[in-house]
Each structure stands twice: as C-alpha cells, then as structure tokens.
Design a protein around this motif. Structure first.
Motif, PDB file in Angstrom:
ATOM      1  N   UNK A  15     -19.792  -0.914 -14.801  1.00  0.00           N
ATOM      2  CA  UNK A  15     -20.747  -0.221 -13.969  1.00  0.00           C
ATOM      3  C   UNK A  15     -22.026  -1.061 -13.604  1.00  0.00           C
ATOM      4  N   UNK A  16     -22.601  -1.856 -14.510  1.00  0.00           N
ATOM      5  CA  UNK A  16     -23.682  -2.708 -14.074  1.00  0.00           C
ATOM      6  C   UNK A  16     -23.015  -3.693 -12.938  1.00  0.00           C
ATOM      7  N   UNK A  17     -22.114  -4.201 -13.195  1.00  0.00           N
ATOM      8  CA  UNK A  17     -21.554  -5.005 -12.136  1.00  0.00           C
ATOM      9  C   UNK A  17     -21.450  -4.392 -10.473  1.00  0.00           C
ATOM     10  N   UNK A  18     -20.830  -3.085 -10.685  1.00  0.00           N
ATOM     11  CA  UNK A  18     -20.736  -2.333  -9.513  1.00  0.00           C
ATOM     12  C   UNK A  18     -22.101  -2.176  -8.730  1.00  0.00           C
ATOM     13  N   UNK A  19     -23.311  -1.826  -9.535  1.00  0.00           N
ATOM     14  CA  UNK A  19     -24.370  -1.100  -9.122  1.00  0.00           C
ATOM     15  C   UNK A  19     -25.118  -2.671  -8.589  1.00  0.00           C
ATOM     16  N   UNK A  20     -24.829  -3.654  -9.287  1.00  0.00           N
ATOM     17  CA  UNK A  20     -25.502  -4.976  -8.711  1.00  0.00           C
ATOM     18  C   UNK A  20     -24.826  -5.647  -7.526  1.00  0.00           C
ATOM     19  N   UNK A  21     -23.549  -5.305  -7.366  1.00  0.00           N
ATOM     20  CA  UNK A  21     -22.722  -5.639  -6.032  1.00  0.00           C
ATOM     21  C   UNK A  21     -23.101  -4.723  -4.931  1.00  0.00           C
ATOM     22  N   UNK A  22     -23.862  -3.451  -5.231  1.00  0.00           N
ATOM     23  CA  UNK A  22     -24.359  -2.649  -4.105  1.00  0.00           C
ATOM     24  C   UNK A  22     -25.670  -3.037  -3.820  1.00  0.00           C
ATOM     25  N   UNK A  23     -26.406  -3.971  -4.478  1.00  0.00           N
ATOM     26  CA  UNK A  23     -27.598  -4.525  -3.918  1.00  0.00           C
ATOM     27  C   UNK A  23     -28.808  -4.200  -5.214  1.00  0.00           C
ATOM     28  N   UNK A  24     -28.506  -3.456  -5.972  1.00  0.00           N
ATOM     29  CA  UNK A  24     -29.599  -3.012  -6.863  1.00  0.00           C
ATOM     30  C   UNK A  24     -30.150  -4.478  -7.970  1.00  0.00           C
ATOM     31  N   UNK A  25     -31.153  -4.391  -8.544  1.00  0.00           N
ATOM     32  CA  UNK A  25     -31.443  -5.430  -9.503  1.00  0.00           C
ATOM     33  C   UNK A  25     -30.977  -4.942 -10.829  1.00  0.00           C
ATOM     34  N   UNK A  26     -30.067  -5.282 -11.394  1.00  0.00           N
ATOM     35  CA  UNK A  26     -29.427  -4.981 -12.630  1.00  0.00           C
ATOM     36  C   UNK A  26     -29.760  -6.188 -13.664  1.00  0.00           C
ATOM     37  N   UNK A 160     -22.896   6.935  -6.379  1.00  0.00           N
ATOM     38  CA  UNK A 160     -21.864   7.001  -5.245  1.00  0.00           C
ATOM     39  C   UNK A 160     -21.961   6.086  -4.223  1.00  0.00           C
ATOM     40  N   UNK A 161     -23.343   5.850  -3.958  1.00  0.00           N
ATOM     41  CA  UNK A 161     -23.481   4.764  -2.800  1.00  0.00           C
ATOM     42  C   UNK A 161     -23.196   3.448  -3.304  1.00  0.00           C
ATOM     43  N   UNK A 162     -23.058   3.080  -4.710  1.00  0.00           N
ATOM     44  CA  UNK A 162     -22.173   2.067  -5.237  1.00  0.00           C
ATOM     45  C   UNK A 162     -20.671   2.175  -5.469  1.00  0.00           C
TER      46      UNK A 162
END
Length: 301
Positions: A15-26, A160-162
């Motif tokens: 889940x961290x990888x998906x959020x980082x792929x979406x542009x968040x700073x993880x 959801x946006x990620x």
C-alpha cells in the motif's frame, strides 16, 4: 500528502508503494535490510496486473521518521501493537490520522489506548508477499474497508485516487470478524503443511476441519452480538478459488522462522470461547500445532 508506514512488511510495502506511485511522499519504517535496499534501489512493486517497476520511496529504521506524516498506515504484527504504539507516540503530529491495517479484531482499540487518540480500524483484503528485502509481489485483491471517523471519508478518497479501492463502513467490526473467521480457517493449516489455499481444499478432511473451525468462530461471534452472515462458510471456501496460489501470512512467518499472529487469530477464538463457555476444540488444536512449530523453530536457532 506525507504518509508514513509503520511496519514495512508485505502489506505496508504494497500500500505504501501504491501511494508513492500516485505521487505522495511516503516513508517506510522497517528493518535495516529493507531500509538499505530501498535507499539503494527503491521499492520493486510487482503487480498481478503486469506492472513491475521500481518505486521511489523513503525508508527509515525508526519511528522518528513519522514526525511529518499526516497519515500513518500501522501495519505491524498484532503482538507488537502496544510496544510499537508507545515507540511512535512521541513522534506523531497532533492531527495525524492513524489507520490500524492489521489482522485480528481488537488492534485499533488497543492502539488507541496507547496513543490516547482515535485510531481508524481497517479491514485489509490483499494477497502479497516479500520476494526480497525491497521487492513486494501482489497476488490478488487490494481493497480496504475503513471504520467511520471524522477523517475516514477524506482518507478513503485519497486511497481511491491511488487505485486502492476503499470504502467507509459503520459495519467495520462485523467485517473484521468476517476476516478473522476466514483467517482462522486458512492460516494455521496452510502454515502447518506449508501449502497454498488451493491445495488445502483438495483434501476432504481439511475441508471438514475448516467447517468445524468456522462453526466455532461463528458461535463465539454471535454470542458477542457480532453479525455473521449465514453464507460465511461458502465465502470461506470460495477464497481458495480466488487465491489458489496464496500461502497464508502465518505460513510465510513460519517459513521465515518468525513469530506468527496465531494468538490473535485462532487463539482469539479460543480465549473468547473460554470466557463465554463455548467449546472451541478445532481452533484450540490448530493453535497448539502452530505454537508447537514455533517452539521447534526456536529450539533450532
């Protein structure tokens, strides 16, 4: 958004990888081997849909890395909930939202007691494993059910946006129990035999034991006024068809000679049953077998 992942195992890395792929700073908070590998090469995210790439993501060995996090995905093993909560407490921002993304049914409550603030319980449906220190493989699903709270809707939209399916439900307690019952049916036997779900259900005697485990867990849940659908056994058995090649998290733990979460799965049913006067012999037997294997592994170290 700044996002911290406390407990960078397969679930946290996915889940961290998906959020980082979406542009968040993880930032992943995990073991030194993971931190070293992520800092050197990034996180390899291998998806069932065919995506396979390196994700740029942060990594750190300690909870002080959560100081800037607006959202914390709490993904540690159930036995480590209180100790990890105490370790990260001094580093949390006052307004940070904490999601308890763990197996078991009482982690959010236990973590909230340590932190002295609300924690959002989350039901996690995903099949993943770690193929290396910074290589997470996705085998199926990846959807979340969040409990209600003032920030739950906003967080669910962010997820959801990620491309993480996320819903908010007032029935999260029942959903947590549904997942607990499924885990009780699969985790221990997959671990004892080191076989996949698909292999498990080809054995008629295994299916009979799974039915006994489910019946005991349902009796305990309903005695506690937890709603469990009459189709729960059908849904349990259907999981093997949906994830035939999946090994349980307990099987993965034992294969790596790590402590499992069995006390918070079948063990929870056994303890609750004892308090309610409900016999749970099938769950007790599976609990004993996994603990025996854990003891054997400890002696071999």
């Amino acid at each position: 958004m700044n996002i911290g992942v406390m407990g960078a195992g397969a679930v946290g890395c996915f889940f961290g990888g998906l959020l980082a792929r979406a542009g968040h700073a993880v930032t992943l908070v995990g073991r030194p081997a993971l931190v070293e590998a992520v800092r050197a090469h990034g996180l390899r995210l291998q998806m069932k849909d065919g995506f396979d790439g390196q994700i740029v993501i942060g990594a750190a060995p300690g909870p002080e890395a959560l100081a800037d996090a607006d959202l914390v995905l709490f993904c540690v093993k159930s036995a480590d909930t209180e100790a990890t909560g105490r370790a990260m407490l001094p580093h949390l921002k006052p307004g940070a939202v904490v999601l308890a993304m763990q197996n078991g049914v009482d982690n959010a409550e236990r973590l909230a007691a340590v932190l002295g603030r609300p924690v959002v319980p989350v039901v996690v449906y995903v099949a993943t494993d770690m193929a290396g220190p910074a290589h997470v493989r996705h085998h199926g699903r990846g959807d979340l059910i969040l409990g209600t709270g003032p920030d739950s809707g906003r967080v669910a939209e962010l997820l959801r946006t990620a491309n993480i399916p996320a819903t908010v439900s007032a029935g999260v307690t029942a959903a947590l129990w549904d997942k607990l019952i499924i885990n009780c049916a699969y985790n221990a036997m997959s671990a004892v035999a080191q076989v996949t779900y698909g292999t498990m259900v080809t054995v008629p005697e295994v299916r009979a034991v799974m039915a006994d485990v489910v019946a005991e867990a349902v009796a305990v849940a309903r005695a506690r006024d937890i709603t469990v659908g009459d189709d729960i056994l059908d849904r349990v058995m259907a999981l093997a068809a949906a994830m035939p090649n999946q090994y349980s998290s307990t099987a993965q733990d034992l294969a790596r000679r790590k402590r499992s979460e069995i006390d918070y799965l079948n063990g929870h049913i056994v303890r609750q049953g004892a308090g309610l006067g409900i016999p749970t012999p099938a769950n007790r037997a599976l609990l004993a077998l996994v603990k025996l294997l854990e003891a054997k592994a400890a002696l071999a170290v």
